[in-house]
Design an enzyme around this catalytic site. Structure first.
Site, PDB file in Angstrom:
ATOM      1  N   GLY A  73      13.284  -8.250  39.947  1.00 49.17           N
ATOM      2  CA  GLY A  73      13.603  -9.191  38.871  1.00 49.17           C
ATOM      3  C   GLY A  73      14.716  -8.665  37.971  1.00 49.17           C
ATOM      4  N   CYS A 326       6.288   1.313  25.557  1.00 46.90           N
ATOM      5  CA  CYS A 326       5.960   2.572  24.872  1.00 46.90           C
ATOM      6  C   CYS A 326       7.136   3.507  25.039  1.00 46.90           C
ATOM      7  CB  CYS A 326       4.722   3.194  25.494  1.00 46.90           C
ATOM      8  SG  CYS A 326       3.285   2.166  25.276  1.00 46.90           S
TER       9      CYS A 326
END
Ligand code: PLP
Length: 408
Positions: A73, A326
């Site tokens: 993607g 994160c």
């Protein structure tokens, strides 16, 4: 019940056995290069052509030639955006949203640093766009609009047809990141005012390392990957034959099962959502509950750290996600939830459960049995965390609780 209770399907899905099976010969005996002159390689062209038809059908494309195979993607998003900029070198303005996946967000931030002008469309507290803001943003200098179909963190669906009509009226190319929509929603791109559309195999039960980009006929598309003549000169590089054939099979299955799978998965998601909201005081669902992917639940637990919940869920063999990026060990609050204006008390405590066709009611009930206990335990610690440090008794810091971050 499976050993792993896997509720992280927006991150990646399990490869279907039927998909692995059709791929296997291309990893073992049929290892030729499709560009070779000899039959051993060149016969693979027909197999790739079939996969292209299967993927075109999933996208609802008018012609398989509009499908270009990619590696993922992220590549599709990059190829679409960079391609439109290269095709219109005099235009310096890009419109996108504040809640895109990092595949679009990161690239657009990079382009902004390189001197492009960016409009970052905002969302409201439900995660919805204001189309007046979009209308206002478009100008003669706009090279492209890139908007995701469905949000990977909250599942919120954007009105692609309406957005596309506004963009097309200005003759601006429109790219849609449909990575989370493929296999979960009907796409029918040929009937939509969409020029480019990205999908990724591993989100709909194909393997990682293969994706596809739709480019509408007539759109000038300079290639992102330059080299050999594969994909009609639109994407150089030896084809991932097994991956492409697997994704073709997965696309056919996804299309055939969509009408049956989506409502069944939605029932499970709704069951999980209702049970959790009921059994966990201090919880709230993030994102418009009506206009959402059928498989996604993003739920915040007040004052808690999503990461702490995940660690304790993991000990119960439950896989979920915070849905946020994160960085270097410190949990950054989700850019999506921040854009939605989720209040600080709720921002860190978000957990995303994303379901697949493999999940069962038994698993949902197991998750619902475990989550309230975990939440209660962490809420107890969190309440202590809000006391002054001298009055705060030391929590039990065994291996189980070693990573629990108690928020003040
Ligand atoms: N776009 C969206 C909305 C996604 O959710 C993802 C992956 O999670 C991507 C793009 C990137 O896809 P890939 O992992 O295949 O590069």
């Amino acid at each position: 019940m499976a050993d792993e209770i896997y509720f992280d399907n927006n991150a990646t899905t399990r490869v279907l056995p039927e998909v692995a099976e059709v791929m296997l010969p291309y990893l073992t005996e049929l290892y030729g290069n499709p560009s070779s002159i000899h039959r051993f390689g060149s016969q693979l062209g027909q197999k790739i052509a079939k996969a292209r038809e299967q993927v075109a059908a999933l996208m609802g494309a008018a012609d398989p030639v509009e499908v270009i195979f990619t590696s993922c993607g992220t590549e599709g998003d990059n190829a679409a955006i960079r391609g439109m900029l290269e095709a219109q070198p005099n235009k310096r303005h890009i419109v996108t949203t504040q809640v895109e996946h990092s595949a679009v967000l990161g690239l657009c931030q990079h382009l902004e640093k390189k001197g492009y002008r960016l409009t970052w469309l905002s969302v409201n507290q439900d995660g919805a766009l204001d189309l007046a803001e979009l209308r206002e943003a478009l100008s003669d200098d706009t090279a492209l609009v890139s908007v995701m179909w469905a949000n990977n963190e909250t599942g919120v669906i954007f009105p692609i047809e309406e957005i596309g009509s506004i963009v097309r009226a200005k003759r601006i190319p429109f790219h849609v990141d449909a990575v989370q929509a493929a296999g979960k929603l009907p796409l029918r791109v040929k009937d939509l005012p969409v020029d480019l559309l990205t999908i990724s195999g591993h989100k709909f039960y194909a393997p990682k390392g293969v994706g596809a980009l739709y480019v509408r006929r007539g759109i000038t598309f300079p290639p992102f990957m330059i080299g050999g003549h594969q994909e009609k000169n639109r994407r150089a590089g030896t084809e991932n034959v097994a991956g492409i054939i697997g994704m073709g099979q997965a696309a056919e299955i996804a299309l055939n099962r969509l009408a049956e799978d989506s409502p069944r998965i939605k029932i499970l998601r709704d069951r999980l959502e209702n049970l959790l909201v009921e059994s966990c005081p201090g919880s709230r669902v993030n994102g418009d509950r009506q206009t959402r992917l059928p498989n996604t639940l993003n739920i915040s637990f007040r004052y808690l750290e999503g990461e702490s919940i995940l660690v304790l869920l993991d000990q119960q063999s439950i896989c979920a996600s915070t849905g946020s990026a994160c960085t270097a060990g410190s949990a950054e609050p989700s850019h999506v939830l921040r854009a939605m204006g989720v209040p600080p008390d709720w921002l860190q405590g978000a957990v995303r459960f994303s379901l697949s066709r493999f999940n069962t009611e038994e698993e949902v009930d197991y998750v619902n049995e475990k989550v309230p206990t975990i939440v209660k335990r962490l809420q107890g610690l969190s309440a202590l965390g809000r006391l002054g440090s001298e009055e705060r008794p030391q929590p039990d810091r065994g291996a189980a609780t070693g990573r629990i971050a108690v928020r003040g």
